[in-house]
Design a protein around this motif. Structure first.
Motif, PDB file in Angstrom:
ATOM      1  N   PRO A   1       0.806  -1.231   0.000  1.00 56.20           N
ATOM      2  CA  PRO A   1       0.000   0.000   0.000  1.00 56.20           C
ATOM      3  C   PRO A   1       0.833   1.272   0.000  1.00 56.20           C
ATOM      4  O   PRO A   1       0.376   2.309  -0.490  1.00 56.20           O
ATOM      5  N   ALA A   2       2.059   1.223   0.540  1.00 55.45           N
ATOM      6  CA  ALA A   2       2.882   2.430   0.570  1.00 55.45           C
ATOM      7  C   ALA A   2       3.213   2.905  -0.836  1.00 55.45           C
ATOM      8  O   ALA A   2       3.361   4.116  -1.079  1.00 55.45           O
ATOM      9  N   GLN A   3       3.314   1.977  -1.797  1.00 55.62           N
ATOM     10  CA  GLN A   3       3.610   2.366  -3.172  1.00 55.62           C
ATOM     11  C   GLN A   3       2.386   2.937  -3.878  1.00 55.62           C
ATOM     12  O   GLN A   3       2.507   3.462  -4.987  1.00 55.62           O
ATOM     13  N   MET A   4       1.223   2.831  -3.250  1.00 52.82           N
ATOM     14  CA  MET A   4      -0.018   3.327  -3.847  1.00 52.82           C
ATOM     15  C   MET A   4      -0.595   4.490  -3.052  1.00 52.82           C
ATOM     16  O   MET A   4      -1.795   4.750  -3.082  1.00 52.82           O
ATOM     17  N   GLY A   5       0.257   5.187  -2.307  1.00 52.65           N
ATOM     18  CA  GLY A   5      -0.176   6.363  -1.571  1.00 52.65           C
ATOM     19  C   GLY A   5      -0.773   6.087  -0.210  1.00 52.65           C
ATOM     20  O   GLY A   5      -1.436   6.952   0.359  1.00 52.65           O
ATOM     21  N   LEU A   6      -0.568   4.876   0.316  1.00 47.55           N
ATOM     22  CA  LEU A   6      -1.141   4.507   1.620  1.00 47.55           C
ATOM     23  C   LEU A   6      -0.022   4.072   2.559  1.00 47.55           C
ATOM     24  O   LEU A   6       0.005   2.939   3.057  1.00 47.55           O
ATOM     25  N   ALA A   7       0.921   4.978   2.806  1.00 45.31           N
ATOM     26  CA  ALA A   7       2.062   4.630   3.654  1.00 45.31           C
ATOM     27  C   ALA A   7       1.643   4.368   5.089  1.00 45.31           C
ATOM     28  O   ALA A   7       2.173   3.478   5.754  1.00 45.31           O
TER      29      ALA A   7
END
Length: 781
Positions: free
Chosen positions: A460-466
């Protein structure tokens, strides 16, 4: 016309096997497309599906205790009532998360109207009389939670949650099940969620502080507003606390419907085109296989128009028969297919768009097949009446110098001749490769969509959900911000703590509202996923989502002025981030930048970035223990949760496209064997063994499939990335979210296509290798 029909009938009797293949191919393709449409309707209309299955209520009235709800059954237009149910407002806590829930008193038998659909666990049941304890405190109190509430609480059947009633007394209840209802879903900061308990449990929790909820199912949903007015008049406006209409619940799910609809519309149209080309290819191959018969018809006096009409009528009849069989099979037997496909086919009949798809898909396929059949029939009408002239023409290009050199250096003849058969001429090579590559292009696009969904879930961090968790202090008089941050950072599994604040801001001209977010500090910035430009690194700098850039009509590098609580805020947009929330209409800076405008600003929440492999549920429970229950912990919403049903549809589409590709492959193999009949006769005459003949045919099929697979996966990767990024940009999330499938998956697609071609060519190759020269002598005419 009579002669044409008689010839068509005689031709059918002489070529029953080929006709049966065309009919079954058409039926299988249509049945697969209809099942894909059923799964699409099942996934893209979650609210309508639940409403139909639960026999849902169009209106929910939440009243004070003592309202005479029985009189509502006599209101014109009301078909049935759900309830009334006694209710009470509570707060439910689990693993550090806290959610407002309205508990409804229910019985052990779910109601017929407005029936909760239990998706996990069981419905309410009375405690076993042989149990050692009684009451909620002993763990016998059962609770069923609505699905969105259960997700917010990380609750599963068997978990024990803490329920606080109106008097502030806590009660321990056991979650017995999770259910779906056709009512507005729970959202943090919105209306309370829904839960169900038995009467005695509600009495224990409420302590007399109860209300009522009653659902109205209408005869005509268009009369909702008028019925609401009549119902409020009957009950008395002073007794009605809240009214919930079905349009509100459907509107909340509307964004999911639109997103899924746009995604699958592309797949559906592509699959329909590939299916029509495959069916038309089978028909065209059959026409090419009857050139000698057509020449004889011309010789006995048939005109080109009669030949064209004969083939057109005959193959349109085959297509109509196959389409009718496929449609009838799904309409009558689709609901009996085991698993989710059968469930989707059963529910699909009551969903919007069912009739349109049941008519549109077969009609669209028939029209496309008719267009391709007309072209093949027109070519049949132009066949010369002298077959000797055709036989005198060379059937293939001469052996190239490279091919002769390969044979001279002991390269196996089957490989050289197979390459020559697979790629005879540029024009004759491109068409079969392109036709077989089309299903593979769509399969690769579907795999790109699947990989993108997996990326949201696994990274998720790579999709804006760090940040996996968001923490809000429940007591304003608690610890200071610094002490709270130290407490949060000391919890096992927490890698970083970033203070944050959100507020509404007016865009220039005050024509719209955006979200201004301060997250992280200048010394410890929040790790936002920047896909264009750079991250925040200086004062008055910010990053923005695609939705905000589109709203303001600006690009990265612009200065943006907004109004916050009557005071201006000017920020320099230095980057674009992937922003899954609020349609991308979010601009993010640091908390320090917001404090320049408001020095007294305190963080509203803290975003927690977890260590690699840390479980959010475990960390949430540890946070609740570390802060003695004074924190409200929420999981960061993941947009993939709304798109989870898409996985089943993508898998079904891949299966449909694989079937279409197989039919196309069988057509190409059969056509190739028939067209090379004279070549095979010549090769046998010069000494090739039957095994070499079979190996040549298998090699040609494998090489054609290899070329198509390489072209299809390459074009599919490029097209899939473009389609997913375009969809992300149009939804406000932003381009840059497309995730390509792993190389191993793409290699598996290529290897699978080649192995499928080899397996499909084995039987035709064996039959061709066993043919005697005398059997092929007539094909030279």
């Amino acid at each position: 016309m009579r002669a044409t029909l008689r010839w068509a009938h005689a031709d059918f009797r002489a070529h029953r096997g080929e006709a049966l293949f065309v009919v079954l191919a058409s039926a299988g393709i249509i049945a697969s497309l209809l099942l894909a449409g059923a799964l699409f309707g099942y996934a893209a209309n979650p609210w309508q599906r639940v409403f139909n299955q639960s026999h849902g209520a169009h209106i929910w009235l939440h009243t004070r205790a003592g309202a005479d709800t029985a009189a509502l059954s006599r209101v014109d237009g009301v078909a049935a009532l759900s309830g009334p149910y006694r209710t009470t407002a509570t707060t439910v806590e689990s693993r550090g998360a806290r959610v407002g829930v309205t508990l409804r008193a229910a019985t052990t038998v779910p109601p017929e109207t407005g029936r909760p659909l239990v998706t996990d666990g069981t419905w309410l049941a009375r405690p076993d009389s042989t149990g050692t304890g009684t009451g909620a405190a002993a763990g016998d109190g059962a609770l069923v939670l609505e699905a969105s509430v259960a997700r917010a609480l990380w609750a599963e059947p068997g978990d024990t949650v803490r329920v606080t009633g109106p008097d502030g007394a806590p009660h321990a209840l056991r979650v017995s099940g999770i259910a779906e209802v056709a009512e507005p879903r729970y959202h943090p900061g919105g209306a309370p969620g829904v839960g169900w308990v038995l009467d005695d449990i509600l009495d224990e929790v409420a302590r007399g502080d109860t209300g009522q909820s009653v659902g109205l199912r209408l005869q005509d949903p268009d009369d909702t507003d008028f019925t609401v007015q009549r119902a409020v008049t009957v009950l008395g406006a002073d007794r009605v606390a809240q009214v919930t209409k079905w349009q509100q619940a459907r509107a909340e799910a509307g964004g999911d419907d639109r997103l899924l609809g746009q995604m699958f519309a592309v797949f559906g149209l592509g699959a329909l085109l590939a299916a029509a080309l495959a069916a038309a290819g089978a028909i065209g191959a059959r026409v090419r296989g009857q050139l000698r018969d057509i020449a004889i018809l011309k010789a006995v006096g048939f005109t080109p128009g009669q030949v064209t009409r004969g083939f057109l009528v005959q193959h349109l009849a085959f297509a109509l028969l196959g389409v009718a069989l496929g449609t009838a099979a799904i309409a009558l037997l689709g609901a009996r297919i085991p698993g989710r496909i059968g469930e989707a086919a059963a529910v699909w009949q009551d969903l919007p768009g069912h009739t349109a798809l049941m008519i549109g898909i077969p009609c669209g396929a028939v029209l496309l097949i008719a267009a391709a059949t007309g072209l093949s029939a027109w070519r049949a009408g132009r066949v010369p009446p002298v077959p000797v002239a055709r036989a005198a023409l060379p059937s293939a290009a001469p052996m190239t110098a490279l091919g002769r050199r390969a044979l001279g250096v002991r390269v196996p003849p089957a490989l050289v001749l197979g390459w020559r058969a697979a790629f005879p001429r540029r024009g004759r090579t491109l068409l079969p490769v392109a036709r077989l590559a089309l299903p593979l292009v769509l399969i690769t696009v579907a795999l790109v969509a699947w990989s993108t969904l997996d990326q949201f879930r696994s990274r998720p961090a790579q999709m804006g959900l760090a940040a996996a968790l968001t923490v809000r202090a429940g007591q304003s008089a608690g610890a200071s911000d610094a002490e709270l941050e130290r407490t949060l950072a000391g919890v096992p599994g927490v890698a970083a703590v970033h203070p944050g604040a959100e507020m509404a801001a007016l865009v220039p001209g005050q024509t719209g509202t955006i979200t201004l977010r301060g997250l992280g500090t200048a010394r410890d910035p929040y790790p936002a996923k920047v896909v264009e430009g750079r991250a925040v690194g200086g004062p008055d700098e910010a990053v923005a989502g695609q939705g905000l850039l589109d709203l303001l009509g600006v690009r990265v590098g612009a200065w943006v002025r907004m109004t916050v609580e009557g005071r201006p805020q000017i920020l320099h947009v230095v980057g674009r981030t992937i922003e899954p929330e609020s349609g991308g209409r979010v601009i993010t800076t640091t908390v320090d930048a917001l404090r320049e405008r408001d020095p007294g600003l305190r963080p509203d929440f803290h975003a927690l970035v977890l260590r690699e492999g840390a479980d959010p549920e475990t960390v949430s429970a540890a946070l609740a223990g570390a802060a003695a229950g004074t924190l409200e912990v929420r999981e960061t919403p993941n947009p993939v949760d709304r798109l989870e049903p898409a996985r089943a549809v993508i898998a079904a589409l891949i299966a449909v496209l694989a079937l279409i590709g197989l039919i196309e492959l069988l057509t190409l193999i059969g056509t190739g064997v028939r067209d090379r009949g004279r070549d095979l006769l010549a090769l046998k005459a010069i000494g090739l063994t039957p095994r070499q003949i079979g190996a040549m045919i298998v090699t040609a099929a494998g090489l054609t499939a290899l070329a198509s697979a390489v072209v299809g996966t390459t074009v599919g990767v490029l097209s899939g990335r473009w389609l997913v990024d375009t969809q992300g940009a149009s939804s406000g999330i932003g381009a840059g979210i497309a995730q390509l499938p792993p190389l191993l998956v793409l290699s598996t697609v290529i290897v699978g296509a080649v192995l499928g071609a080899v397996a499909a060519a084995a039987l035709p190759a064996t039959r061709a290798a066993r043919r005697r020269p005398a059997d092929s002598l007539s094909e030279t005419l």
